[in-house]
Design a protein around this motif. Structure first.
Motif, PDB file in Angstrom:
ATOM      1  N   ALA A  58       4.518   8.048   0.534  1.00  0.00           N
ATOM      2  CA  ALA A  58       3.291   7.404   0.995  1.00  0.00           C
ATOM      3  C   ALA A  58       3.163   7.495   2.515  1.00  0.00           C
ATOM      4  N   LYS A  59       4.249   7.237   3.208  1.00  0.00           N
ATOM      5  CA  LYS A  59       4.226   7.299   4.678  1.00  0.00           C
ATOM      6  C   LYS A  59       3.848   8.696   5.160  1.00  0.00           C
ATOM      7  N   ARG A  60       4.412   9.709   4.522  1.00  0.00           N
ATOM      8  CA  ARG A  60       4.103  11.084   4.915  1.00  0.00           C
ATOM      9  C   ARG A  60       2.641  11.430   4.599  1.00  0.00           C
ATOM     10  N   ALA A  61       2.181  11.017   3.424  1.00  0.00           N
ATOM     11  CA  ALA A  61       0.810  11.332   3.023  1.00  0.00           C
ATOM     12  C   ALA A  61      -0.202  10.632   3.920  1.00  0.00           C
ATOM     13  N   GLN A  62       0.106   9.406   4.332  1.00  0.00           N
ATOM     14  CA  GLN A  62      -0.797   8.681   5.221  1.00  0.00           C
ATOM     15  C   GLN A  62      -0.951   9.403   6.553  1.00  0.00           C
ATOM     16  N   ALA A  63       0.116  10.097   6.979  1.00  0.00           N
ATOM     17  CA  ALA A  63       0.026  10.882   8.218  1.00  0.00           C
ATOM     18  C   ALA A  63      -0.935  12.056   8.071  1.00  0.00           C
ATOM     19  N   PHE A  64      -1.200  12.485   6.832  1.00  0.00           N
ATOM     20  CA  PHE A  64      -2.168  13.541   6.570  1.00  0.00           C
ATOM     21  C   PHE A  64      -3.579  12.974   6.378  1.00  0.00           C
ATOM     22  N   GLY A  65      -3.725  11.678   6.556  1.00  0.00           N
ATOM     23  CA  GLY A  65      -5.040  11.066   6.422  1.00  0.00           C
ATOM     24  C   GLY A  65      -5.425  10.751   4.998  1.00  0.00           C
ATOM     25  N   MET A  66      -4.448  10.667   4.099  1.00  0.00           N
ATOM     26  CA  MET A  66      -4.739  10.371   2.701  1.00  0.00           C
ATOM     27  C   MET A  66      -4.724   8.870   2.448  1.00  0.00           C
ATOM     28  N   GLU A  67      -5.578   8.415   1.569  1.00  0.00           N
ATOM     29  CA  GLU A  67      -5.501   7.058   1.051  1.00  0.00           C
ATOM     30  C   GLU A  67      -4.359   7.016   0.027  1.00  0.00           C
ATOM     31  N   THR A  68      -3.705   5.870  -0.107  1.00  0.00           N
ATOM     32  CA  THR A  68      -2.561   5.784  -1.011  1.00  0.00           C
ATOM     33  C   THR A  68      -2.694   4.584  -1.943  1.00  0.00           C
ATOM     34  N   ILE A  69      -2.506   4.849  -3.227  1.00  0.00           N
ATOM     35  CA  ILE A  69      -2.470   3.802  -4.242  1.00  0.00           C
ATOM     36  C   ILE A  69      -1.200   3.997  -5.055  1.00  0.00           C
ATOM     37  N   ALA A  70      -0.748   2.943  -5.714  1.00  0.00           N
ATOM     38  CA  ALA A  70       0.491   3.066  -6.481  1.00  0.00           C
ATOM     39  C   ALA A  70       0.497   2.101  -7.654  1.00  0.00           C
ATOM     40  N   TYR A  71       1.201   2.519  -8.685  1.00  0.00           N
ATOM     41  CA  TYR A  71       1.423   1.689  -9.873  1.00  0.00           C
ATOM     42  C   TYR A  71       2.911   1.449 -10.027  1.00  0.00           C
ATOM     43  N   ASP A  72       3.296   0.202 -10.045  1.00  0.00           N
ATOM     44  CA  ASP A  72       4.689  -0.166 -10.336  1.00  0.00           C
ATOM     45  C   ASP A  72       4.719  -1.660 -10.651  1.00  0.00           C
ATOM     46  N   PRO A  73       4.866  -2.034 -11.927  1.00  0.00           N
ATOM     47  CA  PRO A  73       4.831  -3.456 -12.300  1.00  0.00           C
ATOM     48  C   PRO A  73       6.063  -4.241 -11.864  1.00  0.00           C
ATOM     49  N   PHE A  74       7.087  -3.538 -11.347  1.00  0.00           N
ATOM     50  CA  PHE A  74       8.332  -4.211 -11.008  1.00  0.00           C
ATOM     51  C   PHE A  74       8.518  -4.426  -9.509  1.00  0.00           C
ATOM     52  N   VAL A  75       7.552  -4.027  -8.710  1.00  0.00           N
ATOM     53  CA  VAL A  75       7.651  -4.160  -7.259  1.00  0.00           C
ATOM     54  C   VAL A  75       6.727  -5.269  -6.789  1.00  0.00           C
TER      55      VAL A  75
END
Length: 325
Positions: free
Chosen positions: A164-181
């Motif tokens: 996510a950190k790397r992708a954000q540097a490319f200007g991407m929006e980030t979403i994630a699915y993880d019910p345990f976090v």
């Protein structure tokens, strides 16, 4: 001072050039290291019957093998996944199973981004075109830019957060699915938490970072692919069984997805007649995302240190089967 043997540690199998880090960590404690390249549960059982600890990479550590371990105090898997160890059998014997999840976080995150860039930018295809004498300044249309696109992360552990950190540097929006976090972890990383259905619907690039369990096997199947955008790309650097291989091949051949890039597969090594190998839209690397010369040494050192902790009466850092020490 004369060396005295106190413990026996068995290495069921390994793909490293040597076991120097293990020897350097464990021999000063009085450990005799016995290594093999076991292929079957029977071979594991014969090797490990009298071991005080077991280090394993790919060999099948079966219920039968665990049942013959008379003195074993810990089983340590070289790597993150523990698919090759019967966790239930180990739990019933009170043997903690330990993995090493933190030796190659940056390497796997880098590889996931490399696969994403190669797949979205169609770099292997363009390189092949140039070698064939085809020169085009706007090749392989359409190629989409990444800025403003949405990266979806299936699973949000350490590697996914690094991606996510790397992708954000490319200007991407980030979403994630993880019910345990916990929600706070999502906020701290600037990532929006979504459910599985929204993850599938909204991801322009879907990067998989799930462990392989009964619940996650074929998490990405034919039904899931039908919910994804036809312009979406799939990246998998986690476990091969999370993706239904046949369904993926069908989805790619029917243009239900724009592309896929995989470092892990249900069957490894990939079969020469796999339909995925016939698809230009699918890139496959050889389960090598974890590898760098630095991570190789860290993996061996971290695994040996887990054995050391247990033999010295301490607690391992990363128990995966719920057995307390």
């Amino acid at each position: 001072m004369e060396w005295t043997e106190r413990w026996k540690v068995a290495v069921t199998d390994y793909g490293f050039p040597d076991l120097r880090p293990e020897h350097e960590t464990l021999e000063p404690l009085g450990v005799r290291l016995t290594a093999a390249q076991c292929k079957t549960g029977q071979e594991v059982a014969d090797l490990c019957a009298e071991a005080d600890a077991v280090l394993t990479q790919w060999a099948p550590v079966t219920a039968e093998a665990i049942g013959r371990m008379e003195r074993c105090r810990v089983i340590v898997r070289y790597g993150i996944g523990v698919d090759n160890v019967d966790l239930t059998a180990a739990r019933s014997r009170g043997i903690p199973v330990v993995n090493v999840p933190d030796y190659a976080i940056d390497e796997v995150a880098d590889h996931a981004l490399a696969l994403m860039l190669a797949s979205v930018r169609k770099i292997p295809q363009v390189v092949a075109d140039v070698r064939r004498g085809q020169w085009a300044i706007a090749p392989r249309r359409p190629i989409q830019g990444l800025t403003g696109k949405r990266l979806g992360l299936a699973g949000f552990g350490n590697i996914a957060r690094a991606v996510a950190k790397r992708a954000q540097a490319f200007g991407m929006e980030t979403i994630a699915y993880d019910p345990f976090v916990d929600e706070a972890v999502f906020r701290a990383n600037g990532v929006e938490r979504v459910d599985a259905q929204r993850l599938l619907r909204e991801s322009d690039v879907l990067s998989v970072h799930l462990p392989l369990t009964a619940d996650t096997r074929h998490f990405l199947n034919a039904q899931a692919f039908r919910k994804m955008k036809p312009t979406a790309f799939l990246i998998n650097t986690s476990r091969g069984g999370v993706v239904d291989t046949e369904a993926l091949a069908e989805a790619l051949s029917q243009d239900q997805l724009a592309g896929a890039a995989l470092d892990v597969l249900e069957q490894e090594p990939v079969s020469p007649d796999s339909p995925l190998l016939q698809l230009e839209s699918c890139l496959i690397t050889s389960h090598c995302a974890w590898y760098s010369e630095s991570s190789l040494i860290r993996l061996q050192q971290f695994a040996a240190l887990e054995v050391k902790r247990v033999l010295e009466g301490g607690r391992p850092l990363h128990v995966v089967n719920g057995v307390s020490v």
